[in-house]
Scaffold this motif. Structure first.
Motif, short mmCIF file in Angstrom:
data_model
loop_
_atom_site.label_atom_id
_atom_site.label_comp_id
_atom_site.label_asym_id
_atom_site.label_seq_id
_atom_site.Cartn_x
_atom_site.Cartn_y
_atom_site.Cartn_z
N TRP A 2 61.86 -35.34 -28.43
CA TRP A 2 62.03 -36.52 -29.27
C TRP A 2 61.97 -36.16 -30.75
N GLY A 3 61.03 -35.31 -31.12
CA GLY A 3 60.88 -34.91 -32.52
C GLY A 3 62.08 -34.14 -33.04
N ILE A 4 62.62 -33.26 -32.21
CA ILE A 4 63.79 -32.48 -32.62
C ILE A 4 64.99 -33.40 -32.84
N ILE A 5 65.22 -34.30 -31.90
CA ILE A 5 66.35 -35.21 -32.02
C ILE A 5 66.16 -36.14 -33.22
N SER A 6 64.93 -36.60 -33.45
CA SER A 6 64.65 -37.44 -34.61
C SER A 6 64.96 -36.69 -35.91
N ALA A 7 64.59 -35.43 -35.97
CA ALA A 7 64.89 -34.63 -37.16
C ALA A 7 66.39 -34.42 -37.32
N LEU A 8 67.09 -34.27 -36.22
CA LEU A 8 68.54 -34.10 -36.29
C LEU A 8 69.25 -35.34 -36.80
N MET A 9 68.61 -36.51 -36.71
CA MET A 9 69.22 -37.73 -37.23
C MET A 9 69.50 -37.63 -38.72
N ALA A 10 68.76 -36.79 -39.43
CA ALA A 10 69.00 -36.59 -40.86
C ALA A 10 70.32 -35.89 -41.12
N LEU A 11 70.86 -35.23 -40.12
CA LEU A 11 72.11 -34.47 -40.28
C LEU A 11 73.34 -35.25 -39.85
N VAL A 12 73.16 -36.51 -39.50
CA VAL A 12 74.29 -37.33 -39.05
C VAL A 12 75.30 -37.45 -40.19
N LEU A 21 73.58 -38.91 -31.15
CA LEU A 21 72.16 -38.62 -31.36
C LEU A 21 71.27 -39.82 -31.03
N ARG A 22 71.76 -41.02 -31.30
CA ARG A 22 70.96 -42.20 -30.96
C ARG A 22 70.83 -42.35 -29.45
N PHE A 23 71.91 -42.04 -28.72
CA PHE A 23 71.83 -42.07 -27.26
C PHE A 23 70.84 -41.03 -26.75
N LEU A 24 70.92 -39.82 -27.27
CA LEU A 24 70.00 -38.75 -26.85
C LEU A 24 68.56 -39.10 -27.21
N LEU A 25 68.36 -39.76 -28.34
CA LEU A 25 67.02 -40.18 -28.73
C LEU A 25 66.48 -41.21 -27.73
N GLU A 29 63.11 -40.77 -25.33
CA GLU A 29 61.92 -41.62 -25.39
C GLU A 29 61.81 -42.58 -24.21
N ALA A 30 62.75 -42.55 -23.30
CA ALA A 30 62.75 -43.48 -22.16
C ALA A 30 61.53 -43.29 -21.26
N GLY A 31 61.06 -42.09 -21.11
CA GLY A 31 59.93 -41.85 -20.22
C GLY A 31 58.57 -41.92 -20.88
N PHE A 32 58.53 -42.24 -22.17
CA PHE A 32 57.26 -42.21 -22.89
C PHE A 32 56.26 -43.23 -22.34
N PHE A 33 56.64 -44.49 -22.27
CA PHE A 33 55.70 -45.53 -21.83
C PHE A 33 55.21 -45.31 -20.41
#
Length: 87
Positions: A2-12, A21-25, A29-33
């Motif tokens: 999740w952190g890596i993909i969140s950081a990659l959002m800055a490179l959009v 990237l939003r789909f991958l994010l 995070e789908a399994g977090f809860f």
């Protein structure tokens, strides 16, 4: 992940990369809860479990109260270091 993909959002750089990237994010995070709920069942006995799950559920609105003003401030940084506010 999740952190890596969140950081990659800055490179959009365009619509397609944003959607990918939003789909991958979302996938990351789908399994977090459910994972946290499962984790709490390992640590706390049944008689205390409801209290800790309730405390975890209360964290959602509390994080909104804290995170919304921070998000607003970050959006105000539009143009700093060549990034858009949402990046």
């Amino acid at each position: 992940t999740w952190g890596i993909i969140s950081a990659l959002m800055a490179l959009v750089s365009g619509v397609t990369s944003f959607y990918v990237l939003r789909f991958l994010l979302g996938v990351a995070e789908a399994g977090f809860f459910p994972g946290i709920i499962l984790y709490l069942t390992y640590w706390y006995p049944a008689e205390y479990r409801a209290r800790f799950i309730a405390a975890f559920a209360i964290a959602v609105p509390v994080s909104t109260v804290i995170g919304a003003p921070v998000s607003g401030l970050l959006l105000g940084l539009d143009g700093v270091m060549g990034l858009k506010g949402w990046q």
